[in-house]
Design an enzyme around this catalytic site. Structure first.
Site, mmCIF file in Angstrom:
data_model
loop_
_atom_site.group_PDB
_atom_site.id
_atom_site.type_symbol
_atom_site.label_atom_id
_atom_site.label_comp_id
_atom_site.label_asym_id
_atom_site.label_seq_id
_atom_site.Cartn_x
_atom_site.Cartn_y
_atom_site.Cartn_z
ATOM 1 N N ASP A 198 25.759 10.860 12.762
ATOM 2 C CA ASP A 198 25.944 11.920 11.623
ATOM 3 C C ASP A 198 27.425 11.950 11.360
ATOM 4 O OD1 ASP A 198 25.699 14.152 9.972
ATOM 5 O OD2 ASP A 198 25.247 15.509 11.653
ATOM 6 N N ASP B 130 22.015 10.599 5.160
ATOM 7 C CA ASP B 130 22.513 11.510 6.236
ATOM 8 C C ASP B 130 21.372 12.057 7.256
ATOM 9 O OD1 ASP B 130 24.036 13.210 7.513
ATOM 10 O OD2 ASP B 130 23.969 14.771 5.781
ATOM 11 N N HIS C 220 25.127 16.518 16.213
ATOM 12 C CA HIS C 220 26.275 17.607 16.506
ATOM 13 C C HIS C 220 26.596 17.478 18.293
ATOM 14 C CE1 HIS C 220 25.304 19.805 12.624
ATOM 15 N NE2 HIS C 220 25.660 18.532 12.603
ATOM 16 N N GLU D 211 31.319 17.952 4.726
ATOM 17 C CA GLU D 211 30.338 18.168 4.639
ATOM 18 C C GLU D 211 29.687 19.307 5.757
ATOM 19 O OE1 GLU D 211 25.776 17.976 5.684
ATOM 20 O OE2 GLU D 211 27.583 17.583 6.927
ATOM 21 N N GLU D 212 29.991 18.934 6.892
ATOM 22 C CA GLU D 212 29.677 19.873 8.002
ATOM 23 C C GLU D 212 29.996 21.320 7.814
ATOM 24 O OE1 GLU D 212 27.427 18.696 9.792
ATOM 25 O OE2 GLU D 212 27.805 16.747 10.394
ATOM 26 N N HIS E 296 28.423 11.323 4.022
ATOM 27 C CA HIS E 296 29.410 12.165 4.043
ATOM 28 C C HIS E 296 30.441 11.458 5.442
ATOM 29 C CE1 HIS E 296 28.451 14.543 8.155
ATOM 30 N NE2 HIS E 296 27.025 14.371 7.370
#
Length: 467
Positions: free
Chosen positions: A297, A360, A431, A332-333, A285
């Protein structure tokens, strides 16, 4: 044994031999030439800096890529230009509708009976507090499951604090149980009258850096502000609570929703020489959270899948039979938005999606290979694993899910592969503002590409069916 019994037994043995022969006849072998080419690509990948160069470009030239933002749109333009520059045969985009959410500001502090600042981040898609924030007593809830059982009278008018700590596993298995507090906690707290919710970050580190991530609300419950505390600050609150006095905090979260905007899945293809309509789906992503630069990420996944496909297109011999399709999924997130819309758009073409996999899970080395394929094609995955063995990869017995994005196609019938990465340290960075290029090991990135070229080349060249 009587003559009749002997003839019956002989007939049974003949039937079994015939069935066994037929079964073997149905098994399409992986040719020696295919194995040799895959091994050559593997060894070449171990010497290539291509993936790192792609990742460096993305994180330096674009940086954070919050879903639905202009930075995600910028990343899509970067990706189109990069795929074209690499010489992919087809480069195109598919529109994705995304609800745009903006982080404006966030702060929190303990105000009574002690005074200390707290390190927080608003969860993605969080509602805002009233201007100036709110001040209230916290109610300590150890887990999401405990919140479900809590008496609303204990929560009404307070700020819920969920303190569950994520456990560290190589496979990332601690994420699923812990993340419910983030995804579902706000809706349940609001249902019981809470003014806001703060959770211990869903992460395994001890840094004073909170982990963001998406929150979900439900119709019929008021959306309340939702934020994550860094692990040390969650520890601090627990120590304060141990002193037996009510703890009040002030939380000020300002966010804004801007309605629907159009983002894009970016797609690059290496056309197959014999069956161009049949595709091997290679996913990652393109978006990221906005605190770091999205290196692990999922910039690493973007770099790995693009570099692997590019290496196969550069073969001096002929291209593989089937098309390699790299999909860089949008948003995606924010809830697998690009992937879900891709699956909806391609549901009538799932039969031509031969097999798929996703990168991912950061930039840790691939250590295991799992699959969801037909009995008659298990040997092909076994061959992939054998060729990956020099990379430290073992065959894993679990059923593959295909990853969060690619898994949307697996759910509707596409066979899937999991190239399982070592995620021991992944959730230290996940994140957070620490998700930056310096955390990526270039040698581990090379190992990933080496594993991916083995999978992608064999899947595209083998003439059999994974269904």
């Amino acid at each position: 044994m009587t003559k009749h019994m002997f003839l019956k037994a002989a007939t049974g043995v003949a039937f079994l031999l015939s069935a066994s022969t037929a079964l073997k006849a149905d098994v399409v072998p992986v040719s020696d030439d295919t194995r040799e080419t895959a091994a050559m690509l593997r060894d070449k990948a171990l010497k290539s800096d291509a993936a790192y160069e792609i990742l460096e470009s993305l994180t330096t030239e674009v940086g954070p890529r919050l879903g639905g933002s202009e930075k995600e749109a910028e990343a899509a333009r970067w990706a189109v230009a990069k795929l074209k520059a690499l010489g992919f045969d087809k480069v195109y985009t598919e529109p994705v509708t995304v609800s745009k959410w903006e982080r404006i500001s966030e702060s929190a502090s303990v105000v009574a009976p002690y005074t200390q600042p707290l390190s927080i981040t608003a969860l993605g898609k969080s509602a805002a507090t009233p201007e100036g924030g709110i001040t209230a007593e916290i109610v300590h809830i150890p887990t999401y499951e405990a919140l479900l059982e809590a008496d609303p009278a204990d929560i009404e008018g307070k700020i819920v604090f969920i303190s569950n700590r994520m456990e560290r596993f190589k496979t990332g298995a601690g994420y699923g149980p812990a993340v419910q507090a983030r995804g579902k906690g706000a809706a349940e707290a609001a249902r019981k009258g809470a003014k806001a919710i703060i959770i211990r970050s869903i992460g395994t580190d001890s840094h004073r850096l909170p982990h963001t991530g998406g929150v979900n609300y439900e119709e019929g419950t008021p959306p309340i502000a939702a934020a994550a505390l860094s692990n040390p600050d969650a520890d601090l609150l627990e120590r304060m609570l141990d002193r037996g006095k009510p703890i009040s905090i002030h939380v000020d979260v300002q966010t804004k929703f801007h309605g629907d905007v159009t983002m894009h899945n970016v797609i690059g293809e290496i056309t197959g020489r014999e069956k161009p309509e049949e595709v091997i789906l290679m996913g990652s992503h393109l978006d990221s959270w906005d605190l770091g630069t999205g290196a692990i990420d999922d910039g690493a996944g973007v770099a790995i899948t693009v570099a692997a496909a590019d290496m196969i297109q550069d073969l001096t011999k002929e291209r593989p039979r089937r098309t390699l399709r790299v999909v860089l999924f949008a948003s995606e997130e924010l809830g697998l938005i690009g992937a879900k819309q891709y699956a909806e758009a391609h549901k009538d073409d799932v039969a031509n999606h031969v097999i798929g996999a996703e990168s991912d899970f950061g930039a840790g080395p691939v250590w295991a290979l799992a699959s969801k394929v037909s009995t008659g094609s298990v040997h092909v995955v076994d061959t992939m694993a054998q060729l990956m063995q020099p990379l430290g990869v073992v065959r894993h017995g679990r059923e593959a899910g295909g990853g969060p994005d690619v898994g949307q196609m697996v759910k509707i019938g596409m066979p899937g592969i999991d190239l399982m990465q070592d995620g021991t340290d992944y959730f230290d960075l996940h994140h957070t503002a620490d998700d930056t290029l310096d955390k990526v090991d270039p040698e581990a990135l090379k190992q990933n590409v080496a594993a991916w070229v083995v999978f992608a080349y064999i899947a595209a060249e083998w003439p059999g069916d994974f269904r």
